[in-house]
Design an enzyme around this catalytic site. Structure first.
Site, short mmCIF file in Angstrom:
data_model
loop_
_atom_site.label_atom_id
_atom_site.label_comp_id
_atom_site.label_asym_id
_atom_site.label_seq_id
_atom_site.Cartn_x
_atom_site.Cartn_y
_atom_site.Cartn_z
N SER A 68 0.75 -1.12 0.04
CA SER A 68 0.09 0.06 0.05
C SER A 68 1.02 1.28 0.14
O SER A 68 0.34 2.24 -0.49
CB SER A 68 -0.87 -0.03 1.22
N GLU A 97 -3.70 -0.84 -8.96
CA GLU A 97 -2.64 0.18 -9.92
C GLU A 97 -1.59 -0.83 -10.00
O GLU A 97 -1.30 -1.87 -9.41
CB GLU A 97 -2.25 1.12 -8.68
N HIS A 107 -1.53 -3.20 -6.89
CA HIS A 107 -2.07 -2.89 -5.85
C HIS A 107 -3.48 -2.94 -5.84
O HIS A 107 -4.11 -2.31 -6.77
CB HIS A 107 -1.59 -1.36 -5.42
N ASN A 139 -3.71 5.86 -2.54
CA ASN A 139 -3.44 6.35 -1.08
C ASN A 139 -2.80 7.61 -1.01
O ASN A 139 -2.76 8.19 0.11
CB ASN A 139 -2.66 5.02 -0.67
N1 3HC Z 1 -16.26 -8.86 0.18
C1 3HC Z 1 -16.67 -9.17 -0.86
N2 3HC Z 1 -17.91 -8.57 -1.13
C2 3HC Z 1 -18.51 -7.72 -0.41
C3 3HC Z 1 -17.60 -7.39 0.87
C4 3HC Z 1 -16.72 -8.22 1.29
N3 3HC Z 1 -15.87 -7.81 2.28
N4 3HC Z 1 -18.43 -6.35 1.14
C5 3HC Z 1 -19.58 -6.01 0.49
N5 3HC Z 1 -19.36 -6.65 -0.73
C6 3HC Z 1 -20.36 -6.99 -1.81
C7 3HC Z 1 -21.77 -7.22 -1.24
O1 3HC Z 1 -21.85 -8.52 -1.20
C8 3HC Z 1 -22.55 -6.52 -2.26
O2 3HC Z 1 -22.62 -7.24 -3.68
P1 3HC Z 1 -23.75 -7.17 -4.75
O3 3HC Z 1 -24.01 -5.88 -5.13
O4 3HC Z 1 -23.53 -8.19 -5.61
O5 3HC Z 1 -24.94 -7.90 -3.53
C9 3HC Z 1 -21.92 -5.16 -2.86
O6 3HC Z 1 -20.38 -5.37 -2.24
C10 3HC Z 1 -22.31 -3.98 -1.96
O7 3HC Z 1 -22.40 -4.42 -0.72
P2 3HC Z 1 -23.66 -3.96 0.43
O8 3HC Z 1 -24.86 -3.71 -0.31
O9 3HC Z 1 -23.35 -4.96 1.61
O10 3HC Z 1 -22.89 -2.65 1.00
P3 3HC Z 1 -22.76 -1.35 0.24
O11 3HC Z 1 -23.34 -0.87 -0.57
O12 3HC Z 1 -22.45 -0.25 1.38
O13 3HC Z 1 -20.96 -1.50 0.07
C11 3HC Z 1 -18.72 -1.60 0.05
C12 3HC Z 1 -20.17 -1.95 0.73
C13 3HC Z 1 -18.55 -2.19 -1.31
C14 3HC Z 1 -17.73 -2.06 1.12
C15 3HC Z 1 -18.85 0.02 -0.02
O14 3HC Z 1 -19.19 0.59 1.19
C16 3HC Z 1 -17.59 1.00 -0.47
O15 3HC Z 1 -17.24 0.84 -1.96
N6 3HC Z 1 -16.98 1.37 0.38
C17 3HC Z 1 -15.43 2.06 0.15
C18 3HC Z 1 -14.63 0.99 -0.04
C19 3HC Z 1 -13.20 1.47 -0.26
O16 3HC Z 1 -12.79 2.82 -0.41
N7 3HC Z 1 -12.21 0.62 -0.69
C20 3HC Z 1 -10.86 1.05 -0.59
C21 3HC Z 1 -10.12 1.04 0.79
S1 3HC Z 1 -8.61 1.53 0.72
C22 3HC Z 1 -7.64 0.23 0.15
O17 3HC Z 1 -8.19 -0.60 0.00
C23 3HC Z 1 -5.98 0.54 -0.31
C24 3HC Z 1 -5.34 -0.06 0.99
O18 3HC Z 1 -4.12 0.14 0.67
C25 3HC Z 1 -5.59 0.43 2.12
#
Ligand code: 3HC
Length: 288
Positions: free
Chosen positions: A120, A153, A141, A191
């Site tokens: 990351s 990425e 990434h 990030n």
């Molecule tokens: N694993 C697999 N699938 C998941 C999941 C998980 N942990 N969490 C949610 N999902 C799926 C659900 O099953 C659902 O699928 P569907 O549409 O096919 O039914 C879909 O994602 C939407 O989930 P929900 O309806 O339960 O909930 P939300 O609509 O609130 O979505 C979320 C959840 C996808 C996590 C959304 O809130 C989101 O996009 N959040 C932002 C995530 C983000 O910014 N990630 C980047 C983080 S930074 C990073 O990773 C970099 C690292 O270096 C730190």
């Protein structure tokens, strides 16, 4: 351009298990390595559960779920990755650990195998500098949750072979993900922007500008983000975020990357977010 058929994933935690899942679903033979049988079993179980949920939601059928599972093998031996054309590491964010891993893999894998780090915040160059095969080490990434987030990425250093980047970009597309090309700068694109934003949200809470709920509601309803910044901190893991911030601060010496005192205190108290059941919010059903 090298043909990638067999993928090795080192680490089967949150990111590694997601990466292994998407590789297997995309048709790649996938070998996942964890350090202990317990951790391996836990990671493979989480993949199996996610595939079951996809079947329940009729996103895949039973045959597709079984085929994806059949393409994944688990091991605790790095030597079992010898036949892989691409090895992706998703181990702890620690340069020494990652470099030791690359050195071991160099002795095991073919010289043509591509080595990709899911780091990351560390630079790929710092890893490539310690290995003999600098031209084949890249960054891939992924984002959490890996099966959902569309972006990967693709990061090259000034010594990465062009053909390696081409193969890796093609591989990302075969996973059904969208690649973006980035230079090797700590935090890459996402990030570099996301970490200061999350740190600023914590500083805002520290200063009493608004409650956690209102800061998050502000960004969800006012800027259309799927989750607010403090919920995102809990989602990423507050310890992980603090570690990424430390590494980026070390690299750039800019205060905006540094972990605010509140984040450090929360980590000390074990309020790591979803995985520990409590962070900025409480998650009794997740980790508590
Ligand atoms: N694993 C697999 N699938 C998941 C999941 C998980 N942990 N969490 C949610 N999902 C799926 C659900 O099953 C659902 O699928 P569907 O549409 O096919 O039914 C879909 O994602 C939407 O989930 P929900 O309806 O339960 O909930 P939300 O609509 O609130 O979505 C979320 C959840 C996808 C996590 C959304 O809130 C989101 O996009 N959040 C932002 C995530 C983000 O910014 N990630 C980047 C983080 S930074 C990073 O990773 C970099 C690292 O270096 C730190």
């Amino acid at each position: 351009m090298a043909k990638i058929e067999r993928v090795g994933v080192v680490g089967c935690g949150l990111m590694g298990s997601g990466i292994a899942q998407v590789c297997a679903q995309a048709g790649f033979r996938t070998m996942v390595r964890e350090v202990s049988p317990d951790r391996l079993e836990g990671g493979l179980r989480s993949i199996s559960k996610r595939l079951e949920r996809l079947e329940d939601k009729e996103k895949i059928n039973a045959a597709e779920r079984e085929a994806a599972l059949a393409r994944i093998d688990g091991t605790t031996e790095l030597a079992d990755l010898a036949e892989c054309d691409m090895v992706i590491e998703a181990v702890v964010e620690d340069l020494e650990v990652k470099n030791a891993l690359w050195r071991e893999l160099e002795a095991i894998c073919s010289p043509e195998a591509i080595f990709a780090s899911n780091t990351s915040s560390l630079t790929i160059t710092e890893m490539a500098a310690t290995t003999g095969g600098r031209g084949r080490l890249i960054g891939l990434h992924f984002f959490n949750p890996v099966p959902v987030m569309q972006l990967v990425e693709v990061v090259g250093t000034i010594e990465t072979n062009h053909s390696v980047l081409e193969s890796a970009t093609d591989f990302v597309r075969r996973l059904g993900k969208e690649p973006i090309a980035c230079r090797d700068a700590s935090g890459f694109v996402v990030n570099r922007l996301l970490v200061p934003y999350m740190m600023d949200a914590i500083r805002m809470l520290e200063q009493g500008v608004a409650s956690a709920e209102d800061i998050d509601k502000g960004m969800q309803l006012g800027a259309g983000h799927p989750m607010g910044p403090l919920a995102l901190c809990d989602f990423v893991g507050n310890d992980t975020l603090a570690r990424i911030g430390d590494i980026m601060y070390e690299e750039y010496r800019e205060r905006r990357y540094a972990a605010p005192p509140l984040l450090k205190r929360m980590v000390s108290l074990g309020r790591l977010g979803r995985k520990s059941g409590r962070g900025f919010y409480e998650y009794p059903e997740d980790g508590g």
